[in-house]
Design a protein around this motif. Structure first.
Motif, PDB file in Angstrom:
ATOM      1  N   PHE A  25       0.769  -0.859   0.506  1.00 47.70           N
ATOM      2  CA  PHE A  25       0.091  -0.002  -0.500  1.00 47.70           C
ATOM      3  C   PHE A  25       0.498   1.664  -0.010  1.00 47.70           C
ATOM      4  O   PHE A  25       0.113   2.297   0.300  1.00 47.70           O
ATOM      5  N   GLY A  26       1.955   1.156  -0.307  1.00 43.80           N
ATOM      6  CA  GLY A  26       2.811   2.308  -0.406  1.00 43.80           C
ATOM      7  C   GLY A  26       3.658   3.140   1.351  1.00 43.80           C
ATOM      8  O   GLY A  26       3.235   4.465   1.018  1.00 43.80           O
ATOM      9  N   PHE A  27       2.991   2.158   2.323  1.00 43.54           N
ATOM     10  CA  PHE A  27       3.293   3.237   3.145  1.00 43.54           C
ATOM     11  C   PHE A  27       4.694   3.145   3.839  1.00 43.54           C
ATOM     12  O   PHE A  27       5.788   2.803   3.332  1.00 43.54           O
ATOM     13  N   GLY A  28       5.311   4.216   4.606  1.00 43.32           N
ATOM     14  CA  GLY A  28       6.561   4.625   4.496  1.00 43.32           C
ATOM     15  C   GLY A  28       6.781   3.626   5.679  1.00 43.32           C
ATOM     16  O   GLY A  28       6.785   2.576   6.632  1.00 43.32           O
ATOM     17  N   THR A  29       8.666   3.260   5.572  1.00 46.96           N
ATOM     18  CA  THR A  29       9.189   2.199   6.069  1.00 46.96           C
ATOM     19  C   THR A  29      10.210   2.945   7.782  1.00 46.96           C
ATOM     20  O   THR A  29      10.400   3.856   7.628  1.00 46.96           O
ATOM     21  N   THR A  30       9.475   2.161   8.603  1.00 46.99           N
ATOM     22  CA  THR A  30       9.952   3.118   9.785  1.00 46.99           C
ATOM     23  C   THR A  30      11.047   1.759  10.205  1.00 46.99           C
ATOM     24  O   THR A  30      11.356   0.733   9.767  1.00 46.99           O
ATOM     25  N   ALA A  31      11.824   2.312  11.842  1.00 44.00           N
ATOM     26  CA  ALA A  31      13.266   1.554  11.977  1.00 44.00           C
ATOM     27  C   ALA A  31      13.016   0.362  12.980  1.00 44.00           C
ATOM     28  O   ALA A  31      13.020  -0.774  12.898  1.00 44.00           O
ATOM     29  N   SER A  32      11.348   0.638  13.170  1.00 48.39           N
ATOM     30  CA  SER A  32      10.508  -1.451  13.424  1.00 48.39           C
ATOM     31  C   SER A  32       9.816  -2.097  12.552  1.00 48.39           C
ATOM     32  O   SER A  32       9.775  -3.565  12.718  1.00 48.39           O
ATOM     33  N   ALA A  33      10.174  -1.849  11.334  1.00 49.28           N
ATOM     34  CA  ALA A  33       9.613  -3.016  10.410  1.00 49.28           C
ATOM     35  C   ALA A  33      10.850  -2.897   9.673  1.00 49.28           C
ATOM     36  O   ALA A  33      10.152  -2.671   8.163  1.00 49.28           O
ATOM     37  N   LYS A  34      11.901  -2.564   9.753  1.00 50.64           N
ATOM     38  CA  LYS A  34      13.044  -2.666   8.311  1.00 50.64           C
ATOM     39  C   LYS A  34      13.928  -3.959   8.637  1.00 50.64           C
ATOM     40  O   LYS A  34      13.974  -4.343   7.801  1.00 50.64           O
ATOM     41  N   SER A  35      13.467  -4.780   9.638  1.00 52.57           N
ATOM     42  CA  SER A  35      14.156  -6.578   9.553  1.00 52.57           C
ATOM     43  C   SER A  35      12.928  -7.141   8.188  1.00 52.57           C
ATOM     44  O   SER A  35      12.277  -7.131   7.512  1.00 52.57           O
ATOM     45  N   SER A  36      13.940  -8.001   7.855  1.00 55.47           N
ATOM     46  CA  SER A  36      13.532  -8.929   6.816  1.00 55.47           C
ATOM     47  C   SER A  36      12.312  -9.724   7.194  1.00 55.47           C
ATOM     48  O   SER A  36      12.623 -10.868   8.303  1.00 55.47           O
ATOM     49  N   THR A  37      10.944 -10.112   6.166  1.00 54.09           N
ATOM     50  CA  THR A  37       9.926 -11.327   7.163  1.00 54.09           C
ATOM     51  C   THR A  37       9.526 -11.967   6.678  1.00 54.09           C
ATOM     52  O   THR A  37       9.719 -11.653   5.070  1.00 54.09           O
ATOM     53  N   PRO A  38       8.554 -13.050   6.908  1.00 56.15           N
ATOM     54  CA  PRO A  38       8.119 -13.734   5.713  1.00 56.15           C
ATOM     55  C   PRO A  38       6.949 -13.218   4.886  1.00 56.15           C
ATOM     56  O   PRO A  38       6.501 -12.124   5.908  1.00 56.15           O
ATOM     57  N   THR A  39       6.687 -13.749   3.696  1.00 60.27           N
ATOM     58  CA  THR A  39       5.424 -13.019   3.447  1.00 60.27           C
ATOM     59  C   THR A  39       3.942 -13.664   3.419  1.00 60.27           C
ATOM     60  O   THR A  39       3.999 -15.125   3.691  1.00 60.27           O
ATOM     61  N   VAL A  40       2.970 -13.129   4.351  1.00 60.23           N
ATOM     62  CA  VAL A  40       2.086 -14.046   4.920  1.00 60.23           C
ATOM     63  C   VAL A  40       0.559 -12.839   3.897  1.00 60.23           C
ATOM     64  O   VAL A  40       0.957 -11.753   3.815  1.00 60.23           O
ATOM     65  N   ALA A  41      -0.357 -13.283   4.500  1.00 63.92           N
ATOM     66  CA  ALA A  41      -2.002 -12.661   3.801  1.00 63.92           C
ATOM     67  C   ALA A  41      -1.788 -11.206   4.912  1.00 63.92           C
ATOM     68  O   ALA A  41      -1.481 -10.935   5.650  1.00 63.92           O
ATOM     69  N   VAL A  42      -2.146  -9.680   3.961  1.00 61.85           N
ATOM     70  CA  VAL A  42      -2.556  -9.277   4.350  1.00 61.85           C
ATOM     71  C   VAL A  42      -4.177  -9.182   4.479  1.00 61.85           C
ATOM     72  O   VAL A  42      -5.278  -9.333   3.664  1.00 61.85           O
ATOM     73  N   VAL A  43      -4.498  -8.280   5.623  1.00 59.15           N
ATOM     74  CA  VAL A  43      -4.722  -7.847   6.246  1.00 59.15           C
ATOM     75  C   VAL A  43      -6.525  -6.909   5.598  1.00 59.15           C
ATOM     76  O   VAL A  43      -5.700  -5.502   5.539  1.00 59.15           O
ATOM     77  N   LYS A  44      -6.813  -6.819   4.643  1.00 58.43           N
ATOM     78  CA  LYS A  44      -7.704  -5.742   3.862  1.00 58.43           C
ATOM     79  C   LYS A  44      -9.043  -4.952   4.873  1.00 58.43           C
ATOM     80  O   LYS A  44     -10.012  -6.039   5.044  1.00 58.43           O
ATOM     81  N   ALA A  45      -8.948  -3.801   3.985  1.00 59.39           N
ATOM     82  CA  ALA A  45     -10.864  -3.217   4.363  1.00 59.39           C
ATOM     83  C   ALA A  45     -11.919  -4.083   4.300  1.00 59.39           C
ATOM     84  O   ALA A  45     -12.038  -4.413   2.790  1.00 59.39           O
ATOM     85  N   GLY A  46     -12.654  -4.443   4.786  1.00 63.18           N
ATOM     86  CA  GLY A  46     -13.630  -5.227   5.026  1.00 63.18           C
ATOM     87  C   GLY A  46     -13.628  -6.935   4.985  1.00 63.18           C
ATOM     88  O   GLY A  46     -14.548  -7.231   5.128  1.00 63.18           O
ATOM     89  N   SER A  47     -12.451  -7.272   5.447  1.00 64.52           N
ATOM     90  CA  SER A  47     -12.314  -8.802   5.473  1.00 64.52           C
ATOM     91  C   SER A  47     -12.501  -9.801   6.663  1.00 64.52           C
ATOM     92  O   SER A  47     -13.250 -10.379   6.683  1.00 64.52           O
ATOM     93  N   HIS A  48     -13.271  -8.415   7.509  1.00 60.14           N
ATOM     94  CA  HIS A  48     -14.001  -9.278   8.904  1.00 60.14           C
ATOM     95  C   HIS A  48     -14.724  -8.172   8.981  1.00 60.14           C
ATOM     96  O   HIS A  48     -14.847  -6.830   9.325  1.00 60.14           O
ATOM     97  N   THR A  49     -15.980  -9.421   9.845  1.00 58.99           N
ATOM     98  CA  THR A  49     -17.226  -8.640  10.160  1.00 58.99           C
ATOM     99  C   THR A  49     -18.217  -9.078  11.477  1.00 58.99           C
ATOM    100  O   THR A  49     -19.014  -8.633  11.537  1.00 58.99           O
TER     101      THR A  49
END
Length: 347
Positions: A25-49
């Protein structure tokens, strides 16, 4: 597996999901999220009810209804909704934070959903310090000493007040539209005509016709506000109807009308809140770590970020969320809101 290891595991996978969301979604990277992480499903708007659990607890003058998600022993995140919305603004945020190991609590504010007054004699007061005091009582009732607190609209103002007046209870803050603390004195000053126009409903509510109109048409009124405040959010009927149920609370109209009339000094508050209001009238700075958010298509009245940055004197960052995001930012951009909660706790 020990509870500490399990908590770290949940946090790891929660951050992994948000890192992928940041890229997508193009959000800026911050120090707390710079480490390499595995690809997992993204929770998108409207996914839960729905939420995992809906509960009630006696707190101060209320029995507060609230949603809860995540481990009972996890660090607490407290999320506060606005008007005319409800706890479902956070229905997609809560699972992300819960998977990251947090205990997520989302109370209905007074006048919404299953929150009810314990006494018929209690004033149906919507002033800002009454609502903030409710949340302090809520934390006390659940024996919560400190929490990361996030919110928007009425909930953002309440979160700001908690951070300003009770900083020992607020570990960190995420506030949509930034510094929203107000005062009756400040609200007496007229705005430019275009700005006054955006507050049309506040002047409508100042009249008896407005109160009667809101009582008779609260769902249609709320849907209009949703559309004006988030002009690019294509919410469906099911999404709206889930939240509109909360507006059927028997105290909702009285709380709403009092809130907006109190702001204009057309209705009195309770004297027990006078000392707190005096502190807020001085516009106290907020020193806890803070991330402020704004949608790039917010159609509701809101201050420009440059006007309030100086009010946050601790570690601070502002993020404008792109993509046609309106006023109800947590529901329209849950990835961005959840990411801010996790990032601010690691400032």
């Amino acid at each position: 597996m020990s509870s500490d290891i399990n908590l770290q595991r949940r946090r790891f996978f929660g951050m992994a999901a948000l890192t992928v969301a940041a890229v997508e979604f193009g959000f800026g990277t911050t120090a707390s999220a710079k480490s390499s992480t595995p690809t997992v499903a993204v929770v998108k708007a409207g996914s839960h009810t729905s939420f995992e659990a809906l509960k009630q607890v006696k707190a101060g003058v209320l029995k507060i209804g609230y949603a809860e998600a995540g481990p009972a022993d996890g660090p607490v995140v407290l999320l506060l909704h606005g008007w005319p919305y409800d706890i479902y603004s956070f229905v997609d945020v809560a699972p992300v934070l819960a998977d990251a190991g947090y205990r997520v609590l989302i109370p209905y504010l007074r006048g919404y959903g299953t929150t009810e007054f314990l006494s018929a004699n209690t004033p149906r007061n919507g002033q800002q310090t009454a609502i903030a005091s409710d949340i302090v009582a809520f934390m006390d009732a659940l024996k919560i000493e400190r929490a990361v607190i996030g919110g928007y609209d009425w909930g953002g103002r309440t979160a700001d007040i908690l951070a300003a007046l009770w900083p020992e209870r607020c570990k960190a803050l995420v506030s949509v539209s930034g510094y929203l603390i107000g005062s009756q004195e400040a609200n007496r000053k007229p705005l430019a005509p275009q700005a006054e126009l955006s507050w049309w409903y506040q002047f409508y509510f100042a009249t008896e016709r407005g109160q009667a109109g809101y009582e008779a048409n609260r769902r249609d009124f709320a849907k209009l506000i949703w559309k004006l405040a988030s002009p690019q959010w294509n919410f469906d009927d099911a999404t709206f109807d889930r939240s509109a149920e909360a507006l059927e609370n028997p105290d909702h109209v009285a709380i709403t009308i009092h809130n907006y009339r109190w702001r204009l000094d057309l209705a009195k508050g309770e004297t027990k809140y006078d000392a707190l209001e005096k502190k807020l009238a001085a516009f106290p700075v907020i020193a806890v770590p803070t991330i402020t958010l704004e949608g790039d298509a917010n159609g509701a009245p809101h201050p420009e970020p440059s006007t309030y940055a100086k009010m946050f004197t601790g570690k601070y960052e502002h993020r404008t969320i792109a993509g046609g995001i309106g006023h109800n930012l947590p529901q329209e951009a849950p990835e961005a809101f959840a990411r801010a909660i996790l990032d601010v706790e690691r400032f």
